[in-house]
Design an enzyme around this catalytic site. Structure first.
Site, PDB file in Angstrom:
ATOM      1  N   SER A  55      -7.224   1.066  -5.751  1.00  0.00           N
ATOM      2  CA  SER A  55      -6.560   2.457  -6.673  1.00  0.00           C
ATOM      3  C   SER A  55      -6.421   3.297  -5.465  1.00  0.00           C
ATOM      4  CB  SER A  55      -8.347   3.520  -7.211  1.00  0.00           C
ATOM      5  OG  SER A  55      -9.279   3.224  -6.099  1.00  0.00           O
ATOM      6  N   TYR A  59       0.720   0.898  -5.846  1.00  0.00           N
ATOM      7  CA  TYR A  59       0.422   0.444  -7.133  1.00  0.00           C
ATOM      8  C   TYR A  59      -0.317   1.271  -7.685  1.00  0.00           C
ATOM      9  CZ  TYR A  59       5.562  -0.647  -8.117  1.00  0.00           C
ATOM     10  OH  TYR A  59       7.292  -1.197  -8.020  1.00  0.00           O
ATOM     11  N   ASP A 116     -15.617  -3.938  -0.781  1.00  0.00           N
ATOM     12  CA  ASP A 116     -14.929  -5.040  -0.205  1.00  0.00           C
ATOM     13  C   ASP A 116     -15.381  -5.414  -2.050  1.00  0.00           C
ATOM     14  OD1 ASP A 116     -13.916  -7.885  -1.163  1.00  0.00           O
ATOM     15  OD2 ASP A 116     -15.166  -8.369   0.531  1.00  0.00           O
ATOM     16  N   VAL A 144      -5.116  -5.191  -6.489  1.00  0.00           N
ATOM     17  CA  VAL A 144      -5.824  -6.052  -5.355  1.00  0.00           C
ATOM     18  C   VAL A 144      -4.577  -6.681  -4.699  1.00  0.00           C
ATOM     19  CG1 VAL A 144      -7.690  -6.820  -4.446  1.00  0.00           C
ATOM     20  CG2 VAL A 144      -8.263  -5.956  -6.010  1.00  0.00           C
ATOM     21  N   TYR A 232       4.216  -9.487  -9.620  1.00  0.00           N
ATOM     22  CA  TYR A 232       5.615  -8.606  -8.839  1.00  0.00           C
ATOM     23  C   TYR A 232       6.254 -10.216  -9.099  1.00  0.00           C
ATOM     24  CZ  TYR A 232       9.599  -8.244  -6.152  1.00  0.00           C
ATOM     25  OH  TYR A 232      11.202  -7.666  -5.745  1.00  0.00           O
ATOM     26  N   TYR A 242       9.111 -15.945  -2.143  1.00  0.00           N
ATOM     27  CA  TYR A 242       8.034 -15.135  -2.632  1.00  0.00           C
ATOM     28  C   TYR A 242       7.566 -16.153  -4.677  1.00  0.00           C
ATOM     29  CZ  TYR A 242       5.475 -11.250  -4.663  1.00  0.00           C
ATOM     30  OH  TYR A 242       3.649  -9.873  -4.911  1.00  0.00           O
TER      31      TYR A 242
END
Length: 401
Positions: A55, A59, A116, A144, A232, A242
């Site tokens: 958080s 994003y 964690d 995360v 993504y 990626y």
């Protein structure tokens, strides 16, 4: 810790200190950019309960702010940040403190757990907090980005890598020497099977699923429970390192996990699980990926202010999750918030600039001033309205539970 003047000290894109006032102003601007949902305000007892994993940055921070400011969510945010000590606290520490203050001022009941997210002990702490204070969860947003994860069952620590699959990959990337931007070519050796497995273990769907299982066992999922994991896809220009690399394998695992969870939640709770494909942005995670800095700078050069911010994207996601807008997915069950980035005309324009980018031409092709400022703003620097010559107090407490 006494007040002091905090100046930026960096190693490439990594800054060693963060500015508390700049981080606070950044969150305030994010909050102010979000308009309330187009419906009557709800009371505290009627507000949806949300859990945001990751958080404090990128994003995940946008998801937290958008959910609070637009839909008045209540609940818990989970992140891992370092407290002030010999150096300042991490930027996420100060952003979390600012988010908590804004939420309280707006009458939102939202708590933050610093720990964690991969650890079962933290899952247990969050479950206990939910059971005591909030009840069952309506929404879970999973965002995360971490370099390593210790599997709670095996005790094995997995470390992710940024490598292509199947063969070596060469790409352009952007580096900064002092104030000068330089376009460099970077070659990366291919991943081994172990590299891929470790990366999937860290960044795939295993921990997301574990959170759902943990909350299910604690009877903390509401009827109609909906969860979204952020992901993504990106441009063909960055696909080699990626989407077609180890991270891409992890994202494919995340999407497969979403399909499994979606079927399971539909049967048990009439719920849903989706992945949300977000668009390119300058984040602390993305700047570490070869080629991304150049690509995002060129994308900004093409689109300028037409780029859609993470906060605006996550506002749209919350609208779809809550039913304020229709939840629309592609054939793979993914919410697509990246269509503006992957528009053919946009990608053609970026590709032409990518081809032409050299040390001499990149200042005209990419918005380098914007990119550098965005990187600095991640740590609270270069934020308009902040007097960086004035002493500031770095010893900001974590929001009380």
């Amino acid at each position: 810790m006494s007040e002091r003047v905090i100046t930026p000290v960096n190693r490439g894109f990594l800054f060693l200190d963060a500015h508390p006032a700049g981080c606070r102003a950044t969150v305030e601007r994010m909050w102010d950019s979000v308009s309330p949902a187009p419906r009557a305000a709800v009371g505290a007892g009627e507000a949806p309960t949300a859990l945001v994993i990751g958080s404090s940055a990128g994003y995940g921070l946008a998801a937290t702010v958008a959910g609070l400011a637009r839909h008045g969510v209540r609940g818990v945010g989970v992140c891992l940040e370092k407290a002030p000590g010999r150096r300042t606290g991490t930027a996420g520490w100060y952003r979390t403190a600012a988010t908590a203050d804004l939420a309280a001022a707006a009458g939102r009941d939202f708590a933050f757990v610093n720990g964690d997210a991969f650890a079962d002990e933290v899952k247990g702490q969050v479950a206990a907090l939910l059971a005591e204070r909030y009840g069952k969860v309506d929404y879970l947003v999973y965002s995360v980005a971490a370099p390593r994860r210790t599997d709670p069952e095996t005790g094995v620590t997995h470390t992710s890598v940024l490598k292509p699959l199947g063969g070596p990959h060469t790409t352009k990337t952007l580096v900064f020497e002092g104030d000068q931007a330089q376009v460099r070519t970077v070659a990366t050796d291919p991943a081994s099977a172990a590299d891929t497995a470790h990366t999937v273990a860290v960044m795939g769907g295993a921990d997301w699923r574990r959170w759902i299982d943990h909350l299910t066992d604690a009877d903390l999922l509401a009827d109609g429970f909906t969860t979204a994991a952020l992901t993504y896809i990106g441009s063909p220009l960055t696909a080699g390192i990626y989407r077609n690399g180890t991270i891409g394998a992890a994202k494919a695992d995340l999407e497969a996990t979403a399909r499994d969870l979606d079927s399971l939640l539909a049967q048990r709770l009439g719920g849903r699980a989706v992945t949300s494909v977000n668009a390119a942005a300058v984040t602390q995670s993305s700047t570490a990926i070869p080629g991304i800095a150049l690509y995002v700078g060129l994308l900004r050069g093409v689109l300028g202010d037409a780029m859609v911010s993470p906060t605006a994207q996550l506002t749209e996601l919350w609208d779809q999750l809550t039913g304020t807008a229709e939840l629309v997915t592609d054939d793979e069950g993914r919410v697509r918030l990246d269509r503006w980035e992957l528009d053919t005309s946009v990608q053609d324009a970026v590709a032409a600039r990518w081809h032409d980018a050299t040390d001499e031409t990149v200042p005209e092709l990419a918005d380098l001033d914007w990119f550098i400022a965005e990187v600095r703003r991640l740590y609270g620097f270069d934020v308009p309205g902040i007097d960086y010559t004035a002493p500031t107090e770095p010893d900001i407490p974590w929001p009380a539970l």
